[in-house]
Motif scaffolding. Sequence first.
Motif, mmCIF file in Angstrom:
data_model
loop_
_atom_site.group_PDB
_atom_site.id
_atom_site.type_symbol
_atom_site.label_atom_id
_atom_site.label_comp_id
_atom_site.label_asym_id
_atom_site.label_seq_id
_atom_site.Cartn_x
_atom_site.Cartn_y
_atom_site.Cartn_z
ATOM 1 N N LEU A 109 57.512 42.575 29.567
ATOM 2 C CA LEU A 109 56.120 43.013 29.468
ATOM 3 C C LEU A 109 55.984 44.500 29.773
ATOM 4 N N SER A 110 56.768 44.980 30.731
ATOM 5 C CA SER A 110 56.641 46.386 31.139
ATOM 6 C C SER A 110 57.012 47.330 29.995
ATOM 7 N N MET A 111 57.716 46.820 28.972
ATOM 8 C CA MET A 111 58.048 47.655 27.814
ATOM 9 C C MET A 111 56.952 47.589 26.745
ATOM 10 N N GLY A 147 57.985 53.221 31.628
ATOM 11 C CA GLY A 147 57.622 53.197 33.042
ATOM 12 C C GLY A 147 57.612 54.598 33.632
ATOM 13 N N ARG A 148 56.779 55.474 33.068
ATOM 14 C CA ARG A 148 56.735 56.841 33.584
ATOM 15 C C ARG A 148 55.398 57.116 34.246
ATOM 16 N N GLY A 149 55.474 57.635 35.446
ATOM 17 C CA GLY A 149 54.258 57.968 36.196
ATOM 18 C C GLY A 149 53.850 59.403 35.939
ATOM 19 N N GLU A 150 53.412 59.667 34.704
ATOM 20 C CA GLU A 150 53.068 61.036 34.313
ATOM 21 C C GLU A 150 51.664 61.408 34.797
ATOM 22 N N GLY A 166 51.395 54.535 31.645
ATOM 23 C CA GLY A 166 52.686 53.863 31.784
ATOM 24 C C GLY A 166 52.549 52.756 32.800
ATOM 25 N N PHE A 167 53.397 51.754 32.694
ATOM 26 C CA PHE A 167 53.405 50.809 33.804
ATOM 27 C C PHE A 167 54.750 50.140 34.018
ATOM 28 N N GLN A 168 54.866 49.554 35.172
ATOM 29 C CA GLN A 168 56.115 48.914 35.552
ATOM 30 C C GLN A 168 55.774 47.687 36.396
ATOM 31 N N ASP A 169 56.617 46.678 36.251
ATOM 32 C CA ASP A 169 56.406 45.471 37.037
ATOM 33 C C ASP A 169 56.931 45.658 38.448
ATOM 34 N N CYS A 198 59.560 49.965 44.591
ATOM 35 C CA CYS A 198 60.352 50.197 43.385
ATOM 36 C C CYS A 198 59.596 50.984 42.319
ATOM 37 N N PRO A 199 58.453 50.516 41.804
ATOM 38 C CA PRO A 199 57.797 51.309 40.755
ATOM 39 C C PRO A 199 57.257 52.627 41.273
ATOM 40 N N THR A 200 56.832 52.708 42.525
ATOM 41 C CA THR A 200 56.289 53.982 42.999
ATOM 42 C C THR A 200 57.352 55.070 42.948
ATOM 43 N N CYS A 201 58.575 54.755 43.356
ATOM 44 C CA CYS A 201 59.592 55.818 43.305
ATOM 45 C C CYS A 201 60.217 55.935 41.917
ATOM 46 N N GLU A 202 60.436 54.810 41.212
ATOM 47 C CA GLU A 202 61.113 54.909 39.912
ATOM 48 C C GLU A 202 60.239 55.593 38.860
#
Lengths: 234, 728
Positions: B112-114, B189-192, B258-261, B269-273
């Motif tokens: 889903l994150s993709m 999954g990019r936190g731009e 962007g988002f990440q599970d 995990c998503p906050t740093c990745e």
Amino acid sequence: MTSLATPRVGVVLFPGSNCEQDCVRSFRALGAETEMIWHGEKSLPDVDLVVLPGGFAHGDYLRTGALARFSPIMTAVEEHAAGGGLVLGICNGFQILCEAGLLPGALRKNVGLKFICAWAELRVENADTAFTRRAQPGQVLKVPINHFEGNWYVDDETRERMVANGQIVLRYTANPNGSLEDAAGITNDGGNVLGMMPHPERACEALLGSEDGAVILGSVLDTLGLSSATSGVR
Amino acid sequence: MISTLHRELGLTDGELEQIVDRLGREPTHTELAMFSVMWSEHCSYKSSRNHLKNLPTEGDRILVGPGEGAGIIEVVPGVAVAWKIESHNHPSFVEPFNGAATGIGGIVRDILSMGARPIALLDSLRFGSPDDPKTRLLIDGVVHGISSYGNSIGVPTVGGEMVFEDCYAENPLVNVACLGVIEHKQMNGRGEGDGNAAILFGSSTGRDGIGGASVLASAEFDEDSLDKRPSVQVGDPFTEKLLIEASLELIRSDLVVGFQDLGAGGISCPTCEMTSKAGTGIDVELESIHLREPGMEPFEVMISESQERMLAVVEPSRVDEVIAVCSKWGLEARVIGRITDSGNVRVLSDGEVIVDVPAAALAEEGPVYDRPYERPSWIDEVQASAPGVEAPGDLKTAFLELLGSPRIASKRWAWSQYDHMIFLGTIEGPGSDAAVIRLPGRDEAVAITTDGNGRYCYLDPYEGARLAVAEAARNVACTGARPVAVTNCLNFGNPEKPGVMWQFAEAVRGIGDACAVLGTPVTGGNVSFYNETNGRAIYPTPVIGTLGILDDASAAVPMSFTSDGDDVILLGTTGVDLGGSEFATVINDSVGGSPPTLDIDAERALIETLVELAPLVTSAHDPSDGGLAVSIAESAVAGGVGVRIDEDADLEPHVALFSETPSRAVVTCTPASTEAVVQVARKHGTPARRIGSTGGDKLIFATFEVALCDARERYETGLTKRLSATMA
């Protein structure tokens, strides 16, 4: 509604429903127009048939269908049925219709206490209904089941009356779940509400293993076509 | 106090030193917890990275390779699928129902994150002997967990494996592969975007799954392991289903950057990745995170692995719309922080900064170990030991025993509990060589399969891994699809032991070599180490998930014989390959010698042959476990059509029947097509020989015959009989 209009099918989407798109696809392939109806709506759009699809409405928490019957749209579905409108409940939709009192009885856990996803054979016991008019009496349809709670039960008195009235419309040729009367699909007294555990929308294409589901879905569309052609108004 | 805490969290003294050096100070309690999960073996691949980097990862159809939530593969221009496998071994041993259920939940969110809708699942399961009552409970729990979760989220489970071997008794393997289709656009999954909002949506955050990645997935088991039950997450499939629909609606409406599970490592995990990938930073307000219970410590909030959560990065002007979509689906959604340009993950609690570490330090700068490895001396002994190739007393008895052995017998008991039909795309489902899934609303299909053979890898990890890659590709090609990509799940023991590390290095080398020749790059996957209990490791078990493409779903070739009077043609040559075979294990009770040696060029030629033959043949199936005899029986039973076979008279009968020589397939065709089939095979240099014809109600071999109904009875009841005997 004008005569000879394309039948309009409304598919109710509850949170947790998961067969809604399959229903849409199969009804469209048979020539119907479809519309998705969110469970939170209080009224129905202009549709001829309401479908309650399979899935796990509201997670099926508490008991299958027990929460879904309280979704706002269900009042409108009840009114539609009370006015003689057609309602088709498939799998979880059947469970919801029983909980809502639109169909008699209840669906218990399968004998064997396992979820079953498998092909089943259904005998058409009553071909003179809005949902089976394309079938020959006694015709056997190959349609898959996919449920944990498909073991239909009803009290003796209602059972006798339903058998006499021809409301046990579809029977399993080999009962997979312990259902009373081998019932796979039943109608209400008025014959305008059908609940069935098997999934006709999954059997409308030879490539998927069977086209027999189209007998059920097509029958409903025939019924709607006939009623719009003969009465002109609804 | 902090001097010992890091060890309880699974960090070594050296790793703590590295953290202190990087920060220039002692980490806070919460920072240490975050490092412990992000630098865990499970999240950081610190022992495997040096080997994995040698795998082939690029190809014409590969749009996204390793390092993201899932690989992305182009089917035809404008249509792409996501493909990935994950393990949930340790949780499934400690708590089988929830371990298996949340294993599905995790891989589904990866897909889903993709930006892809999950449309099919495969479960690759390995247990101890079904005769063991404890194993029976594990099997029941795992199968029920898959059924309960997968059915409820409405994603069909269309295939997989179920293997029984004593080495998995205390370390079952639960690997789950998921296929998704990009519906609207591919996400990343990019936190731009400095100033963008970070919105956490889905379930609340509770105390379940604290340290799942570190203390559970990255350590061996011992007698106290059941005390780790609180480290297993609890799944809620209803929320997962809502999360799928809400996420896809957010993508359709172009509301997220962007988002990440949230999986292993929780919010950490998503906050740093996401920020590390984008070169940004993030400020998280701890009090904004909605909690399931009061009194949670900050470190618990940051590493909790509560399920069914996603983190979205959203432009400030779209925040209200995002929250409205989530709210429609009944999901809690809250802004928990902002993207910054600091490069750091900062966590603020009551205005106080409790975490301030470079995102890259957590996400990318974890330790990388060049673990020592050495070929264990016992390998020579095992390879020199008796391979169990002696002829059986009675061929027919041996055949029936093999057909009913739990590894070969039908797994219908399990897969009939899984919805394998939803989405109207299952053209070939469970029980096939590979599942063939038609993409929604399209003619194209993909064929997917998982394969692995721990026994072969135990005897020779390099050959075993190559054989797994070859078998997976062959299974896909049997359906007529061209294999194009691989995802892998590498299940091994403790990497700190040089013998285990050698098995790992050899297996990865084997995968790389085979994938390079077969043109199936590795698009990602998962490594599961520490599959050991009381010092005893599982067989090294790389599981290969291969995906192939079929332009026309209706052209898929079934594995079952379809009609009487077809010619049966064997492609490839049968050799004497019984080492590590099902025959040697079941009939002669022996696991020794060497596995078959793969001729990778012959395999490639066979695959080309099968793909080109698809329009000419009526069925195709490869002989694997149990050899030619079992393969023939499976096709006959599946189609309800008998067969007469004249197997190779130059070989001893039991070798001709049960040898597991790779690079072979059995195809059937109408007699009118036989010459054309042979021509195609010849063109590719694949030996082809007519060995019989279909028809009747018996399986007739040169040396014995069996009524089709007897074969069916053995095949269909072999597993359930063993399982119910355990319960009696």
